[in-house]
Scaffold this active site. Sequence first.
Site, PDB file in Angstrom:
ATOM      1  N   SER A 242     -63.819 134.967  11.784  1.00 50.77           N
ATOM      2  CA  SER A 242     -63.991 133.626  12.305  1.00 50.77           C
ATOM      3  C   SER A 242     -63.219 132.649  11.513  1.00 50.77           C
ATOM      4  O   SER A 242     -63.060 131.350  12.122  1.00 50.77           O
ATOM      5  CB  SER A 242     -65.519 133.496  12.657  1.00 50.77           C
ATOM      6  OG  SER A 242     -66.182 133.195  11.372  1.00 50.77           O
ATOM      7  N   HIS A 243     -62.734 133.106  10.476  1.00 51.67           N
ATOM      8  CA  HIS A 243     -62.575 131.943   9.317  1.00 51.67           C
ATOM      9  C   HIS A 243     -61.389 132.381   8.440  1.00 51.67           C
ATOM     10  O   HIS A 243     -60.909 131.909   7.675  1.00 51.67           O
ATOM     11  CB  HIS A 243     -63.503 131.204   8.523  1.00 51.67           C
ATOM     12  CG  HIS A 243     -64.352 130.369   9.221  1.00 51.67           C
ATOM     13  ND1 HIS A 243     -65.543 130.828  10.147  1.00 51.67           N
ATOM     14  CD2 HIS A 243     -64.547 129.012   9.330  1.00 51.67           C
ATOM     15  CE1 HIS A 243     -66.005 129.925  10.679  1.00 51.67           C
ATOM     16  NE2 HIS A 243     -65.532 128.692  10.302  1.00 51.67           N
TER      17      HIS A 243
ATOM     18  N   GLU B 139     -67.044 132.462  16.287  1.00 54.65           N
ATOM     19  CA  GLU B 139     -66.976 133.814  17.072  1.00 54.65           C
ATOM     20  C   GLU B 139     -66.954 133.551  18.493  1.00 54.65           C
ATOM     21  O   GLU B 139     -66.510 134.617  18.843  1.00 54.65           O
ATOM     22  CB  GLU B 139     -68.539 134.226  16.567  1.00 54.65           C
ATOM     23  CG  GLU B 139     -68.734 134.584  14.884  1.00 54.65           C
ATOM     24  CD  GLU B 139     -68.028 135.783  14.473  1.00 54.65           C
ATOM     25  OE1 GLU B 139     -67.443 136.610  15.589  1.00 54.65           O
ATOM     26  OE2 GLU B 139     -67.928 136.215  13.219  1.00 54.65           O
TER      27      GLU B 139
HETATM   28  P1  NDP Z   1     -72.945 135.852  10.040  1.00 52.45           P
HETATM   29  O1  NDP Z   1     -74.098 135.751  10.772  1.00 52.45           O
HETATM   30  O2  NDP Z   1     -71.772 136.812  10.136  1.00 52.45           O
HETATM   31  O3  NDP Z   1     -73.305 136.017   8.451  1.00 52.45           O
HETATM   32  C1  NDP Z   1     -74.142 135.212   7.925  1.00 52.45           C
HETATM   33  C2  NDP Z   1     -74.545 135.699   6.391  1.00 52.45           C
HETATM   34  O4  NDP Z   1     -75.616 136.773   6.406  1.00 52.45           O
HETATM   35  C3  NDP Z   1     -73.394 136.344   5.500  1.00 52.45           C
HETATM   36  O5  NDP Z   1     -73.595 136.180   4.255  1.00 52.45           O
HETATM   37  C4  NDP Z   1     -73.536 137.873   5.666  1.00 52.45           C
HETATM   38  O6  NDP Z   1     -72.959 138.635   5.009  1.00 52.45           O
HETATM   39  C5  NDP Z   1     -75.026 138.155   5.732  1.00 52.45           C
HETATM   40  N1  NDP Z   1     -75.342 139.136   6.618  1.00 52.45           N
HETATM   41  C6  NDP Z   1     -75.069 139.583   7.855  1.00 52.45           C
HETATM   42  N2  NDP Z   1     -75.882 140.627   8.287  1.00 52.45           N
HETATM   43  C7  NDP Z   1     -76.483 140.997   7.154  1.00 52.45           C
HETATM   44  C8  NDP Z   1     -77.678 142.003   6.932  1.00 52.45           C
HETATM   45  N3  NDP Z   1     -77.774 142.951   7.817  1.00 52.45           N
HETATM   46  N4  NDP Z   1     -78.481 141.757   5.802  1.00 52.45           N
HETATM   47  C9  NDP Z   1     -78.025 141.170   4.764  1.00 52.45           C
HETATM   48  N5  NDP Z   1     -77.146 140.080   5.004  1.00 52.45           N
HETATM   49  C10 NDP Z   1     -76.540 140.016   6.126  1.00 52.45           C
HETATM   50  O7  NDP Z   1     -72.074 134.447   9.661  1.00 52.45           O
HETATM   51  P2  NDP Z   1     -72.010 133.048  10.749  1.00 52.45           P
HETATM   52  O8  NDP Z   1     -71.404 133.681  11.945  1.00 52.45           O
HETATM   53  O9  NDP Z   1     -73.190 132.525  10.845  1.00 52.45           O
HETATM   54  O10 NDP Z   1     -70.997 132.274   9.900  1.00 52.45           O
HETATM   55  C11 NDP Z   1     -69.657 132.691   9.621  1.00 52.45           C
HETATM   56  C12 NDP Z   1     -68.895 131.797   8.586  1.00 52.45           C
HETATM   57  O11 NDP Z   1     -68.528 130.571   9.411  1.00 52.45           O
HETATM   58  C13 NDP Z   1     -69.507 131.284   7.278  1.00 52.45           C
HETATM   59  O12 NDP Z   1     -68.651 131.499   6.328  1.00 52.45           O
HETATM   60  C14 NDP Z   1     -69.692 129.721   7.540  1.00 52.45           C
HETATM   61  O13 NDP Z   1     -69.409 129.071   6.121  1.00 52.45           O
HETATM   62  C15 NDP Z   1     -68.634 129.478   8.334  1.00 52.45           C
HETATM   63  N6  NDP Z   1     -68.897 128.126   9.205  1.00 52.45           N
HETATM   64  C16 NDP Z   1     -67.977 127.171   8.866  1.00 52.45           C
HETATM   65  C17 NDP Z   1     -68.509 125.787   9.426  1.00 52.45           C
HETATM   66  C18 NDP Z   1     -67.628 124.540   8.989  1.00 52.45           C
HETATM   67  O14 NDP Z   1     -67.980 123.513   9.793  1.00 52.45           O
HETATM   68  N7  NDP Z   1     -66.837 124.582   8.095  1.00 52.45           N
HETATM   69  C19 NDP Z   1     -69.222 125.760  10.593  1.00 52.45           C
HETATM   70  C20 NDP Z   1     -70.004 127.142  10.812  1.00 52.45           C
HETATM   71  C21 NDP Z   1     -69.635 128.251  10.243  1.00 52.45           C
HETATM   72  P3  NDP Z   1     -71.674 139.557   5.330  1.00 52.45           P
HETATM   73  O15 NDP Z   1     -70.560 138.627   5.260  1.00 52.45           O
HETATM   74  O16 NDP Z   1     -71.555 140.476   3.983  1.00 52.45           O
HETATM   75  O17 NDP Z   1     -71.906 140.223   6.412  1.00 52.45           O
HETATM   76  O1  PYC Z   2     -66.942 128.367  13.473  1.00 51.94           O
HETATM   77  O2  PYC Z   2     -68.595 126.802  13.887  1.00 51.94           O
HETATM   78  C1  PYC Z   2     -67.566 127.212  13.504  1.00 51.94           C
HETATM   79  C2  PYC Z   2     -66.677 126.110  12.656  1.00 51.94           C
HETATM   80  C3  PYC Z   2     -66.711 124.628  13.069  1.00 51.94           C
HETATM   81  C4  PYC Z   2     -65.908 124.051  12.331  1.00 51.94           C
HETATM   82  C5  PYC Z   2     -65.346 125.005  11.378  1.00 51.94           C
HETATM   83  N1  PYC Z   2     -65.919 126.089  11.738  1.00 51.94           N
END
Ligand code: NDP
Ligand code: PYC
Length: 322
Positions: free
Chosen positions: A46-47, A187
Amino acid sequence: MTDTTLSHDALNGIVMQIFQGAGLSPQNAAALARVIVAGEGDACKSHGIYRIEGCLRTIKAGKVVPDAVPQMHQDDSAIVRVNAGGGFSNAAFDAGAPVLAERCRTTGIAAMVINDCTHFAALWPEIETLTDMGLAAMAMCPSYASVAPSGGTDPLMGTNPFAFGWPRAEGDPYVFDFATSVAARGEIELHRRAGTPLPEGWAIAPDGRPTTDPKAALAGAMLPFGGHKGSAISTMIELLAGVMIGDLTSPEARDALGSLTLAPAHGELIIAFDPEKFAAGRPGDPFARAETLFAAITAQGARLPSQRRFKARAETRAKGIP
Ligand code: NDP
Ligand code: PYC
């Protein structure tokens, strides 16, 4: 490497070339390439490289300054301020991180405020920069209005990521990094591109009803994780990393950009902690005590966050990135 994989370095070179070709300065292109290749290499799709296209559209639309030079403002306080000058956040973080770490080692706690940046990236590469320096850290930022508050139906909050890291003497640090929506917007975009339905509970359509259709979710509102609890954490991020640092909240960022299809501009807050300074004079070594806690978690069969990522990294470093 095979004919269907690329080494991290090879992919980095290609991504650098793409961004420099689009007009980014070498400093900005390098900072962007680093986080995008890290995302792809850690199987954080996703990134990862899918973000290149959105960055290029944001550059083409004139919404980001391609050759911005981050400006650091220092005083005697624990706050390190970096103005990204309308450029991507990544170069600003790279410029401020050593100063943040140095300030934190002196004071025990220090914060970096990044203002006026375009932000599209995962936060864990920043967290790992600080854990690699032996510091604990957290990072957070707003995004643009796409998530309804718990109990509401209209997009207001961003997907507001929140990340934390704790350094470990042996092996990988403890790091979590998540959107405060059920899943990152990236995602949902990947589901839209693949033509696959969303899991239930991720989003509501413009009419306020639950949907598994990614297009309806993108047009409607995403939902916070954990109901009212995620909604409150997301609101805290709007307050600390938007209002408090004098930068845009997610609804303001959406209105300023006029679109949810380009990368948004706002600010970011990073806080670093020196665990030894906090634990000074108290019984026990904080790093040893943390290991006891981690061991008790994994002894139950649970995994630590980021373990999937670190495993993917080891694999792609050995065999290349598919
Ligand atoms: P996920 O829900 O995939 O994962 C979130 C965290 O939970 C990760 O550290 C992951 O580790 C951990 N995790 C997942 N499953 C388990 C488990 N069963 N047990 C323990 N830990 C677990 O991530 P999101 O979809 O919420 O976010 C993805 C990315 O999007 C992030 O890196 C975030 O910074 C980025 N993002 C950026 C934004 C922006 O504005 N710049 C906005 C929103 C999101 P692992 O990776 O090892 O699975
Ligand atoms: O995946 O939610 C997201 C996001 C928003 C801006 C950058 N990533």
